[in-house]
Design a protein around this motif. Sequence first.
Motif: not given
Length: 614
Positions: A52-67
């Motif tokens: 489950q998410k916690s106070n330190t979790s960062i929410g996002f919609f999608a991963i574009y990739g790793i660069m």
Amino acid sequence: MVDAKQLIPMKRFLETQQDKIKLFSLDQPEQIHIYHNIGRVTKIETKSIQEQKSNTSIGFFAIYGIMQLKNWSYLLLVTEANMVGQIVQRTILQVEQISFLPLVSNGRLNDIHADDQTYCKMLKEVFSTRTLYFSYEYDLSNPFDKVMGNNSQFGTQQKTSEGLHYYKIPNHRFVYNWEHIKFLNQFQSTNLPALQYWQTIFISGCVMIRYCKLNQQSDCFLILVSRRETLRSGRRFVQRGCDQDGNCTNFAETEQILILNRQESRDIYSFVQTRGSMPFNWQQQPTLKWAPKASIIGDRSYNAELCKKHFEKCAESYQQLQIILNLIDKKGTQKMLGEYFTSMISSVKTVKTKYVWFDFHHECRNMKYENLSKLLNEIKEDLKKSGYFHAEIDKNNYNHLSNIHQQQSGVVRTNCMDCLDRTNVVQSVVSRNFLLHVLNQSNIIHTLTGEALQVLPNDLEQIFRDQWTKNADIMSVLYSGTGALKTDFTRTGKRTFWGSLQDGKNSLHRYYINNFVDAHNQNCIDLALGKLEADKVNYKKPKFNGVLQLFIFIIILMYIMTSFLPGLVLNEQSAYGNSCLMKLFIFGISLFITSKILLKTHYLFISKPIRDQI
């Protein structure tokens, strides 16, 4: 469009730790752990743990990739998005903001290494155009008939040639982040479907979805999707023609979709067109001239082979019939290119083609755009043969096609010089023709006049115009840096005086951008597509572009000319030395000589992209 956070619950989260980043979703039990060391990925694995998410979790919609940038690698995350609408109940999202998470111990969002700042700014310039789209459930990289896989079910799990399992098989030619999502496949894992869940694909272009009431018994959704190919994506003038594999510069696919709801049925229609640079080896480098001279590179047999490769690829992707519309002028440099293109097409024997060279500027001079009916009449029979995709959707189940009535068996491929303004006008006319025939077959309209600009029923006309105007502007901004020309016609159905003035303003702006800014813009595009490796080059955006240098050069030259020319053409006792007429004469000669010198030394002021310097 609406902020996606208001409509879609955020379900994807991450947490940063000393040596890794944990990715987890509220939708599935498998986590992804990305291990790193000194800004480099060392291992990726899956863990079957529900969290489950916690106070330190960062929410996002999608991963574009790793660069990988100069010093660190970054996980690129879509942190802001807008909801565009839905295609058969599958949500389409537009990227509003992409954030950078460094792969370092306890890395914080948008904490960028000093040496990586330049490259992050370059990427943000590309992302800020707001022309990236994605969906969790719908494959935007393919036309609707291929999304369906020609089967009756969406979402069939399939296997690619590389042995990787996807719930959908994207067309990597149109996946903008293709080079940056492959990282998930570079490490051993026992759970490939779990990895695939995080591999969101993005397209560059535009997606527009609008609802319209047609009459008491029927309504519809009109959808326009333009997806740009990534193989030779670039700025006009910087890049023309095609590569040795027949891949054209700025090739794009535009799909018009109509979902028609009636009391007795729900039907979906899809019609695909393409655009792309003339498929042989040619260039038109900026030279400070208003219209740089184009030149053909290579011998005729080599270019004929490139043209053949291009259209064989088109036939493989879009069926056999290629309706080729060439809209360039039949005079000047464009005539030379057009005659060469015509000879190239005549050498293509392996593909069924219909080639029409329609001099757009001549045929539609004096704003007579109704003359586009001539072009439609010339390809009328070929459009019938090409057809369009038509299927019925089960009224109780959007996942199921109850019947496929027709497949599109050919494609209209249009080009002008830039594949922008003239191309967009003609593509909109061809798309209008498709909609008129569908609505006529469905008894929504009862008469086809044969006119290129026959009006669509009710509010559908304005929706259609709005979509194609926006499409023109977006494609133009991506290729030339300004909105499109001739959009007053696309928006209103006629050319106007104020529209012509706006075209003049955009043309001046394009001249500045194409000569002095596009080298940097091309570098930004190449970096975003993974064609420019930041850790292998040293690049800084020039503090002063060529305009300042050009002005200084002009001032110095003009000063020298106006100071010394009078002494060369007049003697000290001449009575004409101080007359206004003589001063204007001297100024005119100085200006003429200066302009000639500038055109000869244009390379001092116009920079080239990094890839052309290597």
